[in-house]
Design an enzyme around this catalytic site. Structure first.
Site, PDB file in Angstrom:
ATOM      1  N   CYS A 105       9.297  -3.562  -0.815  1.00 33.06           N
ATOM      2  CA  CYS A 105       8.796  -5.018  -1.114  1.00 33.06           C
ATOM      3  C   CYS A 105       9.830  -6.011  -1.068  1.00 33.06           C
ATOM      4  O   CYS A 105      10.006  -6.978  -1.770  1.00 33.06           O
ATOM      5  CB  CYS A 105       7.930  -5.028  -2.261  1.00 33.06           C
ATOM      6  SG  CYS A 105       8.567  -4.602  -3.815  1.00 33.06           S
ATOM      7  N   ALA A 121       8.508   7.578  -5.537  1.00 32.15           N
ATOM      8  CA  ALA A 121       8.810   6.706  -6.649  1.00 32.15           C
ATOM      9  C   ALA A 121       7.149   6.281  -6.832  1.00 32.15           C
ATOM     10  O   ALA A 121       6.657   5.347  -6.298  1.00 32.15           O
ATOM     11  CB  ALA A 121       9.644   5.689  -6.073  1.00 32.15           C
ATOM     12  N   ALA A 122       6.553   6.836  -7.983  1.00 38.00           N
ATOM     13  CA  ALA A 122       5.115   6.986  -7.798  1.00 38.00           C
ATOM     14  C   ALA A 122       4.457   5.814  -8.715  1.00 38.00           C
ATOM     15  O   ALA A 122       3.422   5.374  -8.605  1.00 38.00           O
ATOM     16  CB  ALA A 122       4.469   8.154  -8.153  1.00 38.00           C
ATOM     17  N   SER A 180      -0.720   3.108  -8.026  1.00 39.17           N
ATOM     18  CA  SER A 180      -1.410   2.410  -7.036  1.00 39.17           C
ATOM     19  C   SER A 180      -1.690   3.282  -5.761  1.00 39.17           C
ATOM     20  O   SER A 180      -2.652   3.545  -5.241  1.00 39.17           O
ATOM     21  CB  SER A 180      -1.178   1.017  -6.814  1.00 39.17           C
ATOM     22  OG  SER A 180       0.328   0.967  -6.252  1.00 39.17           O
TER      23      SER A 180
END
Length: 472
Positions: free
Chosen positions: A245, A123-124, A128
C-alpha cells in the site's frame, strides 16, 4: 476533507518524478486530502452476493460494485446510531469491512485459476485478505496464514473465526523463514509486504509523519528478502502476488526486478491488464498495477503477479521442532466422535478433513495440512470441535461458524433483543425451553452454539467475539 493530511515536501518532489504523464500533482494532492470511500466485501462462505444485496436493500444501504472484486462494494450507510462493525450482519460474518484496493491482490492471485490446494498468506493480519482467500478456496485445501507480530495473531484468529474459515493454519514467524522451512510447498503465495504506507494517508492523516527516503530504502531491503523467501516457498508452476500500500518504486517495481535478477528465467511477470475493465489506467510496462489515489478514487497501491517457471535453490535450515502434541484419532475414535456429533447437533464432518486429538481436546484439520505438520510449528490449525469429558463431548463454537448450515434439527431462532444479549456474551431466555446443545440463529444466520440449562440457553460465544455496547 482531511485538511490536516501531512505530505512531506521531499515526498511530493519524489512523486513528481514517478507520476505517470497522464496524471497531475494537483489531483494527487487533492485526492490524498479526501477521506476514503467506505467499502465492504461479502463473505460467500456465509451468504451469496444476491442474498446479501437483498439484505442491504432492506437496510437502506447503497452499494456500488468494486470493479476488481466480484464480492466487493463501496457502501453508503447511515452509521449515526450503529457503526457497520456493530451490525448483526457484520458480527455474523456476512461481510468484512475492507478497503477496496486491498481486495485487488487476492483477485490478482486467483485470476484465471480454478482452485489452489495450498496457499500461503505471508503477512496475514488482521485477516481481510486471508478471509477473502478462504472464500475463493471455498474452505478447501490448506491456507497458511502467517503473521510476524504476535500481538496481531489474536485479531487474525478472531476474524477467521467470525467469517467461518475452517481450512486455515496460523503461524507466527518472520516471513523470511518460509523459503527454507517449507520450500516449494505452495500452489500460490500472497506477499502483501510491510511497507512505508505512502498510499494510506486517506485513512490515516499522520501516516507520513515518520516518512524518509532512508526508511524507504531500509524497508525495501526487507521486502527483497521477503519476496525471495516467498518465491522459494512456491511450487514450480505456481503463482505469487506481491503487493504493497505504498507508491515508491524502490518498494514496488525494484523489489520485483530484484527477484527477477536473483532467480532469472524461473521468474515470469504476468500482466494484470485483464484483471478488470479500466486496469490499463494503472498498468506498467511490466504488467504490474501501480495505482495512484486519483485513478480509481482509492488508496495508493501496487500489485504484481509472478509465475514460477522452474525450481530454485532454497536455504538449508536446521529445524528443532520438538514433539508434535497432536495425534490422529483412530478409526474407532473418529467414528465415535462423528456419531456423537451427528446425534447431538445433526452435523456431519467434511470428507477432506481428519480428526486429531490433543489430551482431551478434539480438533479437525484439513487433510492438505498433513504434509506440513512436521515441517513448521503452527500456533493454531483447523478448528476445535470439542473438549472430552466423563459424560461425553462439550462441543465448541467453531462448529457453529464453520459447519452448521441452519438446516439442522438443533436450531433455535431468537429475536433482536435476545441476539443483542447473545453478542454481549449473556445467556438468553427463549419462550420455549429444550435440552442439550443447540445452534442459535438470528435472521437466518447461525450466530453461535449454546446449551439449554433449565429455561435458558447458556452462552458459548468466545470472549474475543463478545461486544459490549452500541449494538444493532
Amino acid at each position: 476533507m482531511h485538511s490536516n493530511v501531512y505530505l512531506p515536501e521531499t515526498f511530493l518532489e519524489k512523486i513528481k518524478t514517478i507520476l505517470p504523464s497522464a496524471l497531475n500533482m494537483d489531483d494527487f494532492i487533492a485526492y490524498c486530502q479526501q477521506p476514503l470511500r467506505k467499502s465492504i466485501r461479502v463473505n460467500t462462505l456465509k451468504i451469496s452476493v444476491d442474498a446479501f444485496l437483498t439484505i442491504a436493500q432492506e437496510k437502506g444501504w447503497t452499494l456500488h460494485p468494486v470493479p476488481w472484486c466480484e464480492t466487493g462494494f463501496w457502501i453508503e450507510a447511515d452509521e449515526s446510531k450503529v457503526p457497520l462493525g456493530n451490525t448483526a450482519e457484520h458480527m455474523c460474518g456476512l461481510f468484512y469491512i475492507q478497503e477496496a484496493s486491498s481486495m485487488m491482490p487476492v483477485s490478482a492471485l486467483f485470476l484465471g485459476e480454478n482452485q489452489f490446494e495450498s496457499v500461503l498468506d505471508t503477512a496475514a493480519a488482521p485477516g481481510s485478505k486471508t478471509t477473502q482467500i478462504a472464500a475463493l478456496m471455498n474452505n478447501q485445501g490448506i491456507l497458511v496464514a502467517n503473521e510476524y507480530a504476535a500481538s496481531r495473531v489474536k485479531v487474525l484468529h478472531a476474524n477467521i473465526e467470525r467469517c467461518g474459515v475452517r481450512n486455515a493454519a496460523l503461524s507466527n514467524f518472520d516471513g523470511r523463514v518460509f523459503g527454507g522451512w517449507l520450500p516449494e510447498s505452495f500452489d500460490a503465495v500472497l506477499l502483501d509486504a510491510p511497507c512505508s504506507g505512502e498510499g494510506t494517508v486517506r485513512k490515516d492523516e499522520d501516516a507520513m509523519k515518520n516518512w524518509s527516503q532512508e526508511s524507504v530504502l531500509e524497508i525495501a531491503a526487507t521486502q527483497k528478502d521477503l519476496i525471495e523467501s516467498a518465491f522459494q516457498a512456491l511450487k514450480p508452476g505456481g503463482v505469487m502476488v506481491y503487493s504493497t500500500c505504498t507508491l515508491s518504486e524502490e518498494e514496488n517495481q525494484q523489489v520485483c526486478h530484484h527477484l527477477k535478477h536473483t532467480f532469472g528465467d524461473a521468474v515470469a511477470f504476468e500482466s494484470l491488464s485483464s484483471l478488470f475493465d479500466g486496469a490499463e489506467k494503472a498498468l506498467t510496462e511490466d504488467g504490474f498495477l501501480h495505482i495512484f489515489p486519483q485513478v480509481y478514487d482509492s488508496e495508493g497501491f501496487f500489485v504484481a503477479r509472478i509465475r514460477k517457471l522452474a525450481s530454485v535453490n532454497s536455504p538449508d535450515v536446521n529445524k528443532k521442532m520438538g514433539k508434535f502434541p497432536f495425534q490422529k484419532a483412530s478409526k474407532k475414535e473418529s467414528a465415535l466422535i462423528e456419531k456423537s456429533l451427528s446425534d447431538s447437533l445433526d452435523i456431519s464432518l467434511p470428507a477432506d478433513s481428519t480428526i486429531w486429538l490433543r489430551d482431551n481436546d478434539v480438533w479437525l484439520f484439513p487433510n492438505a495440512l498433513e504434509p506440513m505438520l512436521g515441517e513448521l510449528r503452527f500456533s493454531r490449525m483447523g478448528i476445535k470441535l470439542a473438549e472430552k469429558h466423563k459424560n461425553g463431548y462439550r462441543w465448541q463454537h467453531q462448529i457453529a461458524t464453520t459447519l452448521a448450515s441452519g438446516d439442522e434439527k438443533t436450531v433455535v431462532d431468537i429475536d433482536t433483543d435476545a441476539a443483542r444479549e447473545w453478542f454481549m456474551g449473556r445467556d438468553i431466555y427463549p419462550e420455549n425451553s429444550g435440552k442439550g446443545e443447540v445452534f442459535v440463529r438470528y435472521q437466518g444466520a447461525i450466530i453461535g452454539l449454546g446449551k439449554w440449562v433449565s429455561n435458558k440457553i447458556k452462552n458459548g460465544l468466545p470472549r474475543e467475539l463478545v461486544r459490549d455496547k452500541n449494538l444493532f
